[in-house]
Design a protein around this motif. Structure first.
Motif, PDB file in Angstrom:
ATOM      1  N   UNK B   4     -13.611  25.013  -6.470  1.00 41.85           N
ATOM      2  CA  UNK B   4     -11.949  26.238  -7.138  1.00 41.85           C
ATOM      3  C   UNK B   4     -10.981  25.077  -7.242  1.00 41.85           C
ATOM      4  N   UNK B   5     -10.101  24.436  -8.452  1.00 40.72           N
ATOM      5  CA  UNK B   5      -9.528  24.506  -8.435  1.00 40.72           C
ATOM      6  C   UNK B   5      -7.928  25.917  -8.828  1.00 40.72           C
ATOM      7  N   UNK B  45       2.273  27.966 -19.501  1.00 40.29           N
ATOM      8  CA  UNK B  45       2.134  27.745 -17.909  1.00 40.29           C
ATOM      9  C   UNK B  45       0.563  28.003 -18.201  1.00 40.29           C
ATOM     10  N   UNK B  46       0.243  28.901 -18.591  1.00 40.02           N
ATOM     11  CA  UNK B  46      -0.855  29.618 -19.095  1.00 40.02           C
ATOM     12  C   UNK B  46      -1.596  28.394 -19.065  1.00 40.02           C
ATOM     13  N   UNK B  56      -8.434  30.559 -11.195  1.00 38.81           N
ATOM     14  CA  UNK B  56      -8.036  31.194 -11.541  1.00 38.81           C
ATOM     15  C   UNK B  56      -6.852  30.581 -12.433  1.00 38.81           C
ATOM     16  N   UNK B  57      -6.027  31.473 -13.142  1.00 41.34           N
ATOM     17  CA  UNK B  57      -4.758  31.197 -13.652  1.00 41.34           C
ATOM     18  C   UNK B  57      -3.534  32.384 -13.446  1.00 41.34           C
ATOM     19  N   UNK B  58      -2.118  31.305 -13.139  1.00 39.97           N
ATOM     20  CA  UNK B  58      -1.300  32.197 -12.553  1.00 39.97           C
ATOM     21  C   UNK B  58      -0.422  32.667 -13.558  1.00 39.97           C
ATOM     22  N   UNK B  59       0.077  31.431 -14.497  1.00 40.41           N
ATOM     23  CA  UNK B  59       1.248  32.042 -15.468  1.00 40.41           C
ATOM     24  C   UNK B  59       2.544  31.682 -15.218  1.00 40.41           C
ATOM     25  N   UNK B 125      -6.442  35.678 -13.883  1.00 40.30           N
ATOM     26  CA  UNK B 125      -5.803  36.345 -13.059  1.00 40.30           C
ATOM     27  C   UNK B 125      -5.872  36.207 -11.785  1.00 40.30           C
ATOM     28  N   UNK B 126      -5.130  35.216 -11.079  1.00 32.07           N
ATOM     29  CA  UNK B 126      -5.098  34.836  -9.605  1.00 32.07           C
ATOM     30  C   UNK B 126      -2.870  35.625  -9.296  1.00 32.07           C
TER      31      UNK B 126
END
Lengths: 382, 326
Positions: B4-5, B45-46, B56-59, B125-126
């Motif tokens: 995962x990244x 950012x997303x 996952x993604x953080x925003x 979401x992270x």
């Protein structure tokens, strides 16, 4: 030069007056800026009454007066601001400088500005990366010093940002990139050492040499980043030594808001540093505990002069002359040698309004006089 | 092995957002315009995270003034204190002052998580949270509680937070713990950290949990880190030498902080892959997590974006030698 005991000196920048900011932008002064100009000029006489530009400036013609003249007035204002209370060493309050990082970096080659980094909240600073070999475009602060030298009544002391701080506040891309393999702690440290020393040798030393050739005799190397990485205190000293190698001037090093203990003894290897100008008042208590750290100098047998911070630059409360004198006495007692003490604010007073800064300076000079009288009295009695 | 990244900390604000926040402070723009730009930049950012295949993604957590501010501003017992240096960096945070045992405010943190990441689906979401040890150690504790008791209490409160966020659908939680490696806990303090994470483990209920350390060498803290009941232990490769970490028969997810935010120099993907392979051989992790070694907001927007491209490049190289695992 023979001096009275507990001489006084400035340590850094002042808040820029509103009239200077508006005037440099070519904007007509508003009422507040006009009042401020008139009030300080009445007290400090930095622009002559007969100067035709003065009337033009106050009549809304800043653009006609020109930014260069306004900047000169800003420098004269700051000089008189320090001289009027009676300081022995002065400068121009860094009236021509925007800040202490961007300007010197812009005088060098081998750097590229990358963008803004958040310092905290909505405060940011522009940060450059060292992307090539450090080279100096041309020595800087020279014209600024010429002006100060021509107009100062007291002895000038020039501040210059130190090599360690310039390196620490930049990204190290070029010298790190020359390290082989994965860039771990060892490689980062090696690259940082090279970066600091290159800035010192290739940019700061030639600048200092040019300033000295112009007659600059007292130079303060500012290293506010010195306390950021305590295990790099030796690099601060190494940078200082490289920047001052073979140069003849009275050098001091200004550090503030750091855990000083963590810098001992590595920092003491800064050979040509004749004075440690540090902040103390900010951490002081009614028992004068803020000055206990001076014991470390005794412990390590370091007998260089101390630029003693006696004014807290982060508080509006104006220290009384008695408090200033008490701080000086405490320091003199710890050091056991009053002749080593220079009296100064903790740091630049730019964080305070001009009125408060001026009152603080007046009380500092008055406090130094009180302590001096005590000292002379004790010496006479002995 | 799954690879995962993701981002592992806040992303820098864009230059446009830097300008707008400054303008806002100077009264040159209004709150609505600033909000609109925050929204737009979070979406950017997303999009960047998605484009680079981060999962996952953080925003970016762009609105968070610092790691603790949302808590210090909304939980009972706190006030926001003075500007204080953030470890050995030239950045600062406002130190929370704790006047009494803290109490959480339901819904307060959820409301401050980046919306664009949530809108993709909470599962994607992270969530980045302060770890209990770092939180307790970086505040000014005037509550009268011992640090050990405070670590434990913050662990329980963060567990309640996690429960609430789990109920909203979030499944990935990362706890920022630089202090664990900068000042490794010992004795009773180490026990309080383990106890705090046991409270968190109960609340996490099979969610992915990550402890991410940075700014220090993980080796001295490794015995404590290894006892934490979390899915992934992350450490900063710029500070930690892999071969200084003891091997263990137990298999555990490993996080490699392979982007150094202290330099604009872009890391070599083949170097990262070399270290990652050594980590796989050493720990045989069921899950390998690649991310920045520390908060990328130590860089400006442009170089941070440039450096983030390392992650898909390294993952691709690793996946090729790992039979395409993701």
């Amino acid at each position: 030069m023979s001096r009275p005991v507990f001489p006084t000196q400035e340590i850094g920048s002042l808040a820029k007056p509103r009239w200077q900011i508006m005037g440099q932008r070519g904007e007509p002064l508003d009422e507040r800026a006009k009042d401020e100009f008139v009030r300080w000029n009445t007290e400090l006489h930095f622009v002559g009454d007969g100067d035709p530009k003065r009337e033009s400036f106050l009549s809304g013609h800043s653009a006609k007066v020109g930014a260069a003249t306004v900047r000169d007035w800003g420098a004269l204002f700051a000089l008189r601001f320090f001289e009027e209370p009676g300081l022995d060493r002065v400068y121009d309050g860094e009236a021509r400088r925007i800040e202490m990082y961007e300007y010197p970096i812009r005088q060098m080659r081998g750097f590229q500005f990358q963008g803004h980094v958040r310092s905290f909240d909505n405060k940011y600073y522009l940060k450059a990366a060292g992307t090539g070999e450090v080279r100096l475009e041309s020595p800087y602060h020279v014209e600024e010093f010429d002006f100060v030298k021509a107009h100062a009544k007291a002895e000038p002391k020039l501040p210059v940002t130190g090599p360690y701080t310039l390196a620490d506040w930049s990204y190290n891309e070029y010298y790190l990139g020359r390290q082989k393999g994965w860039k771990g702690r060892k490689e980062r440290r090696n690259a940082q050492k090279e970066f600091v020393v290159e800035i010192a040798r290739k940019a700061i030393r030639p600048t200092l040499a040019a300033l000295i050739a112009k007659g600059c005799k007292v130079i303060q190397v500012d290293e506010p980043a010195a306390g950021t990485h305590p295990d790099e205190a030796d690099l601060v000293a190494e940078g200082f030594n490289a920047a001052t190698e073979g140069l003849d001037a009275e050098f001091s090093m200004h550090i503030c808001f750091s855990d000083y203990r963590s810098l001992f003894p590595a920092l003491l290897e800064a050979k040509r540093c004749r004075q440690w100008a540090w902040e103390f008042a900010n951490r002081d208590t009614p028992d004068r505990d803020g000055y206990e750290i001076l014991k470390m100098f005794k412990e390590y047998g370091d007998t260089r002069d101390i630029g003693l911070g006696v004014l807290d630059v982060h508080r509006d409360d104006v220290e009384s002359p008695e408090v200033v004198a008490d701080r000086i006495r405490r320091a003199a007692k710890i050091l056991g040698d009053p002749s080593r003490i220079w009296v100064n604010p903790d740091c630049g007073l730019r964080t305070r309004s001009l009125s408060i800064a001026h009152q603080k300076l007046k009380n500092m000079v008055a406090g130094a006089k009180l302590a001096r009288a005590d000292q002379l009295g004790r010496e006479a009695a002995a | 092995m799954i690879i995962r990244t993701s981002l592992t900390g806040p992303f820098p604000r864009s230059e446009a957002l830097v300008g707008a926040t400054r303008d806002f402070d100077r009264g040159r723009t209004n709150a609505e315009a600033l909000e609109e730009l925050y929204d737009r930049t979070e979406r950017e950012v997303v999009q960047l995270e998605e484009r680079l295949g981060l999962d996952p993604v953080t925003g970016g957590f762009l609105r968070w003034a610092d790691l603790f501010r949302p808590f210090a501003e909304t939980w009972a017992g706190f006030t926001v204190g003075p500007v204080t240096r953030w470890f050995e960096t030239n950045t600062f945070y406002r130190q929370p002052i704790l006047h009494a045992p803290p109490e959480r405010t339901a819904g307060a943190i959820a409301a401050r998580l980046p919306k664009p990441a949530f809108e993709l689906g909470a599962k994607k979401a992270h969530v980045l949270l302060p770890g209990p040890y770092t939180f307790a150690g970086m505040l000014d504790n005037r509550s009268g509680e011992t640090e050990e008791a405070l670590v434990h209490r913050l662990g329980r409160l963060l567990a309640e937070e996690v429960k609430e966020l789990r109920s909203l659908g979030y499944t990935t939680f990362q706890f920022q713990e630089p202090l664990l490696v900068v000042h490794p806990p010992k004795g009773a303090k180490a026990e309080s950290v383990v106890a705090a994470y046991k409270s968190l483990a109960q609340a996490l209920d099979h969610a992915t949990s990550i402890v991410w350390t940075y700014f220090g060498d993980a080796a001295p803290a490794w015995p404590t880190l290894w006892r934490l009941p979390v899915s992934v232990l992350g450490f900063d490769l710029a500070e930690t030498q892999l071969d200084s970490l003891p091997k263990s028969p137990e298999r555990r997810g490993i996080g490699l902080g392979c982007i150094d935010p202290r330099t604009t120099l872009v890391e070599d993907p083949s170097e990262v892959v070399r270290i990652a392979r050594a980590a796989v051989e050493r720990f045989r992790p069921p899950l390998l997590w690649l991310g920045p070694g520390g908060p990328l907001d130590l860089l400006p927007w442009e170089p941070a974006t440039r450096k983030l491209h390392l992650l898909p490049a390294a993952r691709q190289l690793l996946a090729q030698s790992n039979g395409g695992g993701r």
